[in-house]
Design a protein around this motif. Structure first.
Motif, PDB file in Angstrom:
ATOM      1  N   ASP A  52      38.084  13.175  -1.307  1.00 32.90           N
ATOM      2  CA  ASP A  52      37.390  14.193  -0.523  1.00 32.90           C
ATOM      3  C   ASP A  52      36.202  13.588   0.212  1.00 32.90           C
ATOM      4  O   ASP A  52      35.948  13.904   1.382  1.00 32.90           O
ATOM      5  CB  ASP A  52      36.932  15.332  -1.440  1.00 32.90           C
ATOM      6  N   TRP A  53      35.481  12.688  -0.466  1.00 35.52           N
ATOM      7  CA  TRP A  53      34.325  12.049   0.167  1.00 35.52           C
ATOM      8  C   TRP A  53      34.745  11.224   1.379  1.00 35.52           C
ATOM      9  O   TRP A  53      34.104  11.284   2.432  1.00 35.52           O
ATOM     10  CB  TRP A  53      33.591  11.160  -0.839  1.00 35.52           C
ATOM     11  N   ILE A  54      35.824  10.463   1.239  1.00 42.19           N
ATOM     12  CA  ILE A  54      36.295   9.660   2.374  1.00 42.19           C
ATOM     13  C   ILE A  54      36.636  10.566   3.552  1.00 42.19           C
ATOM     14  O   ILE A  54      36.296  10.265   4.705  1.00 42.19           O
ATOM     15  CB  ILE A  54      37.515   8.808   1.966  1.00 42.19           C
ATOM     16  N   GLY A  55      37.287  11.688   3.267  1.00 42.83           N
ATOM     17  CA  GLY A  55      37.658  12.603   4.340  1.00 42.83           C
ATOM     18  C   GLY A  55      36.468  13.155   5.094  1.00 42.83           C
ATOM     19  O   GLY A  55      36.414  13.097   6.330  1.00 42.83           O
ATOM     20  N   VAL A  56      35.485  13.660   4.361  1.00 47.38           N
ATOM     21  CA  VAL A  56      34.339  14.259   5.041  1.00 47.38           C
ATOM     22  C   VAL A  56      33.459  13.193   5.686  1.00 47.38           C
ATOM     23  O   VAL A  56      32.813  13.443   6.710  1.00 47.38           O
ATOM     24  CB  VAL A  56      33.513  15.159   4.084  1.00 47.38           C
ATOM     25  N   ALA A  57      33.438  11.981   5.098  1.00 46.67           N
ATOM     26  CA  ALA A  57      32.628  10.905   5.676  1.00 46.67           C
ATOM     27  C   ALA A  57      33.232  10.388   6.971  1.00 46.67           C
ATOM     28  O   ALA A  57      32.519  10.143   7.953  1.00 46.67           O
ATOM     29  CB  ALA A  57      32.467   9.768   4.666  1.00 46.67           C
ATOM     30  N   LEU A  58      34.544  10.212   7.003  1.00 48.02           N
ATOM     31  CA  LEU A  58      35.190   9.749   8.233  1.00 48.02           C
ATOM     32  C   LEU A  58      35.060  10.780   9.344  1.00 48.02           C
ATOM     33  O   LEU A  58      34.804  10.422  10.503  1.00 48.02           O
ATOM     34  CB  LEU A  58      36.661   9.432   7.964  1.00 48.02           C
ATOM     35  N   ALA A  59      35.228  12.042   9.015  1.00 47.00           N
ATOM     36  CA  ALA A  59      35.048  13.087  10.026  1.00 47.00           C
ATOM     37  C   ALA A  59      33.583  13.166  10.456  1.00 47.00           C
ATOM     38  O   ALA A  59      33.271  13.356  11.637  1.00 47.00           O
ATOM     39  CB  ALA A  59      35.526  14.429   9.494  1.00 47.00           C
ATOM     40  N   GLY A  60      32.669  13.006   9.505  1.00 46.68           N
ATOM     41  CA  GLY A  60      31.248  13.064   9.819  1.00 46.68           C
ATOM     42  C   GLY A  60      30.722  11.848  10.538  1.00 46.68           C
ATOM     43  O   GLY A  60      29.647  11.896  11.158  1.00 46.68           O
ATOM     44  N   ALA A  61      31.471  10.734  10.486  1.00 43.97           N
ATOM     45  CA  ALA A  61      31.030   9.505  11.145  1.00 43.97           C
ATOM     46  C   ALA A  61      30.875   9.673  12.643  1.00 43.97           C
ATOM     47  O   ALA A  61      30.189   8.879  13.295  1.00 43.97           O
ATOM     48  CB  ALA A  61      32.020   8.376  10.848  1.00 43.97           C
ATOM     49  N   CYS A  62      31.502  10.680  13.208  1.00 41.15           N
ATOM     50  CA  CYS A  62      31.446  10.905  14.648  1.00 41.15           C
ATOM     51  C   CYS A  62      30.235  11.745  15.062  1.00 41.15           C
ATOM     52  O   CYS A  62      30.019  11.959  16.263  1.00 41.15           O
ATOM     53  CB  CYS A  62      32.722  11.604  15.110  1.00 41.15           C
ATOM     54  N   GLU A  63      29.460  12.241  14.100  1.00 42.90           N
ATOM     55  CA  GLU A  63      28.330  13.114  14.422  1.00 42.90           C
ATOM     56  C   GLU A  63      27.190  12.322  15.080  1.00 42.90           C
ATOM     57  O   GLU A  63      26.965  11.150  14.754  1.00 42.90           O
ATOM     58  CB  GLU A  63      27.816  13.798  13.159  1.00 42.90           C
ATOM     59  N   PRO A  64      26.453  12.960  15.989  1.00 46.02           N
ATOM     60  CA  PRO A  64      25.363  12.251  16.682  1.00 46.02           C
ATOM     61  C   PRO A  64      24.345  11.614  15.744  1.00 46.02           C
ATOM     62  O   PRO A  64      23.865  10.507  16.000  1.00 46.02           O
ATOM     63  CB  PRO A  64      24.728  13.352  17.536  1.00 46.02           C
ATOM     64  N   LEU A  65      24.002  12.298  14.662  1.00 39.67           N
ATOM     65  CA  LEU A  65      22.989  11.743  13.756  1.00 39.67           C
ATOM     66  C   LEU A  65      23.462  10.436  13.136  1.00 39.67           C
ATOM     67  O   LEU A  65      22.656   9.532  12.866  1.00 39.67           O
ATOM     68  CB  LEU A  65      22.626  12.767  12.673  1.00 39.67           C
ATOM     69  N   VAL A  66      24.769  10.307  12.913  1.00 39.46           N
ATOM     70  CA  VAL A  66      25.300   9.079  12.324  1.00 39.46           C
ATOM     71  C   VAL A  66      25.264   7.946  13.346  1.00 39.46           C
ATOM     72  O   VAL A  66      24.948   6.795  13.017  1.00 39.46           O
ATOM     73  CB  VAL A  66      26.723   9.307  11.789  1.00 39.46           C
ATOM     74  N   HIS A  67      25.562   8.256  14.596  1.00 37.82           N
ATOM     75  CA  HIS A  67      25.443   7.250  15.655  1.00 37.82           C
ATOM     76  C   HIS A  67      23.998   6.746  15.751  1.00 37.82           C
ATOM     77  O   HIS A  67      23.768   5.547  15.929  1.00 37.82           O
ATOM     78  CB  HIS A  67      25.880   7.846  16.995  1.00 37.82           C
ATOM     79  N   MET A  68      23.041   7.653  15.625  1.00 38.41           N
ATOM     80  CA  MET A  68      21.632   7.246  15.690  1.00 38.41           C
ATOM     81  C   MET A  68      21.290   6.289  14.560  1.00 38.41           C
ATOM     82  O   MET A  68      20.620   5.264  14.765  1.00 38.41           O
ATOM     83  CB  MET A  68      20.727   8.473  15.620  1.00 38.41           C
ATOM     84  N   LEU A  69      21.743   6.595  13.352  1.00 37.02           N
ATOM     85  CA  LEU A  69      21.467   5.734  12.209  1.00 37.02           C
ATOM     86  C   LEU A  69      22.168   4.386  12.357  1.00 37.02           C
ATOM     87  O   LEU A  69      21.605   3.333  12.018  1.00 37.02           O
ATOM     88  CB  LEU A  69      21.914   6.418  10.921  1.00 37.02           C
ATOM     89  N   ALA A  70      23.398   4.402  12.866  1.00 38.34           N
ATOM     90  CA  ALA A  70      24.125   3.139  13.079  1.00 38.34           C
ATOM     91  C   ALA A  70      23.450   2.283  14.141  1.00 38.34           C
ATOM     92  O   ALA A  70      23.345   1.057  14.000  1.00 38.34           O
ATOM     93  CB  ALA A  70      25.575   3.439  13.460  1.00 38.34           C
ATOM     94  N   GLU A  71      22.983   2.931  15.197  1.00 40.81           N
ATOM     95  CA  GLU A  71      22.268   2.195  16.246  1.00 40.81           C
ATOM     96  C   GLU A  71      20.986   1.574  15.700  1.00 40.81           C
ATOM     97  O   GLU A  71      20.630   0.434  16.033  1.00 40.81           O
ATOM     98  CB  GLU A  71      21.957   3.134  17.407  1.00 40.81           C
ATOM     99  N   GLU A  72      20.292   2.308  14.853  1.00 36.81           N
ATOM    100  CA  GLU A  72      19.067   1.780  14.247  1.00 36.81           C
ATOM    101  C   GLU A  72      19.380   0.564  13.375  1.00 36.81           C
ATOM    102  O   GLU A  72      18.653  -0.435  13.393  1.00 36.81           O
ATOM    103  CB  GLU A  72      18.392   2.877  13.406  1.00 36.81           C
ATOM    104  N   ALA A  73      20.471   0.635  12.613  1.00 32.32           N
ATOM    105  CA  ALA A  73      20.858  -0.490  11.764  1.00 32.32           C
ATOM    106  C   ALA A  73      21.215  -1.707  12.606  1.00 32.32           C
ATOM    107  O   ALA A  73      20.871  -2.842  12.252  1.00 32.32           O
ATOM    108  CB  ALA A  73      22.038  -0.089  10.880  1.00 32.32           C
ATOM    109  N   ARG A  74      21.901  -1.494  13.710  1.00 28.32           N
ATOM    110  CA  ARG A  74      22.250  -2.616  14.587  1.00 28.32           C
ATOM    111  C   ARG A  74      20.999  -3.274  15.150  1.00 28.32           C
ATOM    112  O   ARG A  74      20.903  -4.500  15.239  1.00 28.32           O
ATOM    113  CB  ARG A  74      23.146  -2.126  15.722  1.00 28.32           C
ATOM    114  N   GLU A  75      20.034  -2.464  15.552  1.00 29.97           N
ATOM    115  CA  GLU A  75      18.807  -3.014  16.120  1.00 29.97           C
ATOM    116  C   GLU A  75      18.010  -3.787  15.086  1.00 29.97           C
ATOM    117  O   GLU A  75      17.437  -4.837  15.375  1.00 29.97           O
ATOM    118  CB  GLU A  75      17.956  -1.888  16.706  1.00 29.97           C
ATOM    119  N   GLN A  76      17.983  -3.281  13.842  1.00 28.71           N
ATOM    120  CA  GLN A  76      17.217  -3.952  12.803  1.00 28.71           C
ATOM    121  C   GLN A  76      17.921  -5.200  12.298  1.00 28.71           C
ATOM    122  O   GLN A  76      17.274  -6.148  11.864  1.00 28.71           O
ATOM    123  CB  GLN A  76      16.964  -2.990  11.640  1.00 28.71           C
TER     124      GLN A  76
END
Length: 472
Positions: A52-76
Motif C-alpha cells: 500500500d505504501w509503494i502505491g500511494v508513494a508512487l502516485a504521490g511522487a508526481c505531486e508538486p511538493l515532492v518535485h520541490m523537495l527533489a529539486e532541493e535535494a539535487r541542488e544540495q
C-alpha cells in the motif's frame, strides 16, 4: 551512559517522573523482536503495508511538493545512497527518507492506526527502505524492523497519542519520529540501551502541528518524521548521547507534548497481541476522519437511490475531535477538500468516486452539483460519536422523508485475503498510470516475495524507474 543532571529550576517547573524505565522498557521490547516471533498474519499485514505504501508513494511522487523537495535535494547534492522513488534520483539516505515520506503522505491515502492516532507506514517505511538499501539488509530483516517500529509507535501512542492530538500535535510527525527511530535501530542491530538513546534523540526532534492540515506541510511531517528517526538511530549507533528516559522524565516528551506515562498502558497487549493487526487501510483518498461519513452517505445513496435533487438537507454527526482535523467548511483546493466532511459527503451523495485521485483536483472543488449540495450539509459535533471513526449521516429528503445511517470505520478487516485483493486493486489503480500495468504486476509479486530477498536492490531498482508524470 550517563544521564544529565536535572537543575533546580527544572524540578521547580516540571512534574516528577511517574514511570521510571518507560523508555528503556519500550526500547528493550523493540530490540528483542525476532522474525521468528512474528505470526503469519502479522507478516502478511506487514507486506500489505509495504504494498500500500509503494502505491500511494508512487502516485504521490508526481505531486508538486515532492518535485520541490527533489529539486532541493539535487541542488544540495550528496552521496547517492538511496532511491527517491519515481524520480530517477539517488541521494543521501536522509534526503531519500524525507522525500519518499512526504510523497507517500501527499495524497492522504495511506494507512492508519488509531492506537497512535496517526499514519505509521509513511513514517517507518521510507527510513527503513533508505537504510536497507544503504546497508544491504535482507527483506526479512526489513520486515522485522518495520514491525518493531510499528509496535513501538503504537505503544507510545497508547500513553500519549490522544493527548498530543488534542493539544494540536500531528502524531504522525511526533510519534512517527520515535517509531522510525525504533525501526531503524532494529535494522542497525542496536541493543536495548542504544535503542533507548535513539528514542531519546528522536524525542527532542519530534514536532509537527495539526494546524498544517490541508497544505503541503502535512505530508512534510511524514517525511521529517522518517528522516529524523533515521538520523536519530544513526547517531545512536555512533555513540551520540541522550537521556535514556526521554519519554517519561520531567520536561520530557510526554510531559511537554501530552499524555500520561504508564508502563502498564504502553505494554498492554491489544486484541490479538499485535497493534499491527489493527491497521486500517484507506479506500477513499481523503482524511480518515471523513471515511465513516463517506461510507454512511454511500450506503444511503445506494439503498434509497438518492440523487442530489432528492436531498433537501443533510446532517453529518461526528465527534468533537473532527473539528480542526477534517471540518474545513468551504475548501478552496483539492487538498483542502480531503479534509472537508461537508465536501466529501457531498461527493458521496452525488455519486462521485471518492477513491479516485482526479476527484480531488483544484478544479473539481468547484464542480457545480457537488458545490451546491455541499451548501445543504451541516456538520454537528456530538458526544454520541466519539473519536474520528464513528459518524451518522441524516438525509432529509425533498419529499419529507428522514433517512439515517451510521458507520464505524475503526474496525480492521477480519478477512486478510479479501483485504489483499482490495489492496491490489487499489495498487493497480494508483500505479498502472504511473509505471504501466506490467511493472505494477511485477511490484506486487516482488512484495509478496519480500522475505525471500537477500537484499532490497530488486525493489529499489524498480522504484527508481522514473514515473511517466515525473519527467524531471
Amino acid at each position: 551512559m550517563t544521564t544529565p543532571a536535572t537543575t533546580a529550576s527544572d524540578v521547580a517547573t516540571a512534574p516528577a517522573a511517574t514511570v521510571p524505565g518507560l523508555t528503556r522498557a519500550l526500547a528493550a521490547r523493540s530490540a528483542a523482536l525476532h522474525h521468528a516471533d512474528l505470526p503469519p498474519a502479522v507478516r502478511l499485514l506487514a507486506r500489505q503495508c509495504l504494498l500500500d505504501w509503494i502505491g500511494v508513494a508512487l502516485a504521490g511522487a508526481c505531486e508538486p511538493l515532492v518535485h520541490m523537495l527533489a529539486e532541493e535535494a539535487r541542488e544540495q547534492g550528496g552521496h547517492a545512497q538511496a532511491t527517491v522513488i519515481g524520480h530517477a534520483l539517488a541521494t543521501s539516505s536522509r534526503q531519500a527518507a524525507l522525500i519518499n515520506g512526504a510523497a507517500s503522505h501527499a495524497l492522504d491515502y495511506d494507512d492508519v492506526n488509531m492506537a497512535c492516532t496517526g499514519h505509521p507506514s509513511v513514517a517507518l517505511i521510507p527510513a527503513l527502505l533508505a537504510l536497507a538499501e544503504t546497508r544491504g539488509a535482507s527483506g526479512r530483516d526489513f520486515l522485522t524492523a518495520f514491525v518493531a517500529g510499528y509496535e513501538t509507535m503504537c505503544r507510545i501512542g497508547r500513553t500519549s497519542g490522544d493527548a498530543q492530538y488534542a493539544r494540536g500535535f500531528h502524531t504522525t510527525a511526533t510519534l512517527g519520529t520515535l517509531g522510525s527511530a525504533a525501526a531503524c535501530a532494529h535494522l542497525l542491530g542496536l541493543d536495548a540501551e542504544d535503542t533507548a538513546t535513539a528514542l531519546g534523540i528522536a524525542s527532542t526532534m519530534a514536532a509537527g502541528l495539526k494546524c498544517m492540515f490541508g497544505i503541503m506541510c502535512k505530508p512534510l511531517h511524514a517525511g521529517r518524521a522518517s528522516a529524523d528517526g533515521l538520523h536519530a538511530a544513526l547517531l545512536a549507533a555512533r555513540g551520540f548521547t541522550s537521556r535514556p528516559d526521554a519519554l517519561e522524565c520531567p520536561q520530557g516528551l510526554i510531559a511537554t507534548h501530552g499524555g500520561t506515562p504508564s508502563l502498564d498502558i504502553a505494554l498492554a497487549a491489544p486484541a490479538g497481541g499485535w497493534h499491527l493487526l489493527h491497521n486500517l487501510f484507506k479506500f477513499h483518498a481523503a482524511c480518515y476522519g471523513t471515511h465513516a461519513a463517506i461510507e454512511a452517505a454511500r450506503q444511503l445513496r445506494a439503498q434509497h437511490q438518492l440523487t442530489p435533487a432528492d436531498i433537501a438537507h443533510v446532517q453529518v454527526r461526528v465527534g468533537a475531535s473532527s473539528e480542526g482535523v477534517c471540518n474545513i467548511p468551504e475548501p478552496r483546493t483539492g487538498l483542502e477538500a480531503k479534509f472537508s466532511l461537508r465536501h466529501t459527503v457531498a461527493m458521496a451523495l452525488a455519486g462521485v468516486d471518492t477513491a479516485g485521485l482526479d476527484a480531488y483536483t483544484d478544479e473539481s472543488v468547484g464542480q457545480p452539483e457537488v458545490a451546491a449540495l455541499r451548501q445543504r450539509i451541516t456538520v454537528e459535533l456530538v458526544p454520541e460519536c466519539p473519536g474520528l471513526t464513528l459518524s451518522e449521516v441524516i438525509v432529509h429528503t425533498a419529499s419529507g422523508t428522514t433517512l439515517r445511517q451510521q458507520h464505524d470505520s475503526g474496525r480492521p478487516a477480519s478477512d486478510l485475503q479479501a483485504q489483499q485483493q482490495r489492496l491490489e486493486e487499489k495498487f493497480h489503480r494508483l500505479v498502472d498510470p504511473v509505471l504501466g500495468a506490467a511493472q505494477s504486476a511485477r511490484l506486487v509479486t516482488l512484495v509478496a516475495q519480500l522475505e525471500d530477498l537477500s537484499d532490497l536492490s530488486p525493489l529499489a531498482g524498480m522504484l527508481a524507474t522514473p514515473a511517466s508524470c515525473c519527467a524531471d
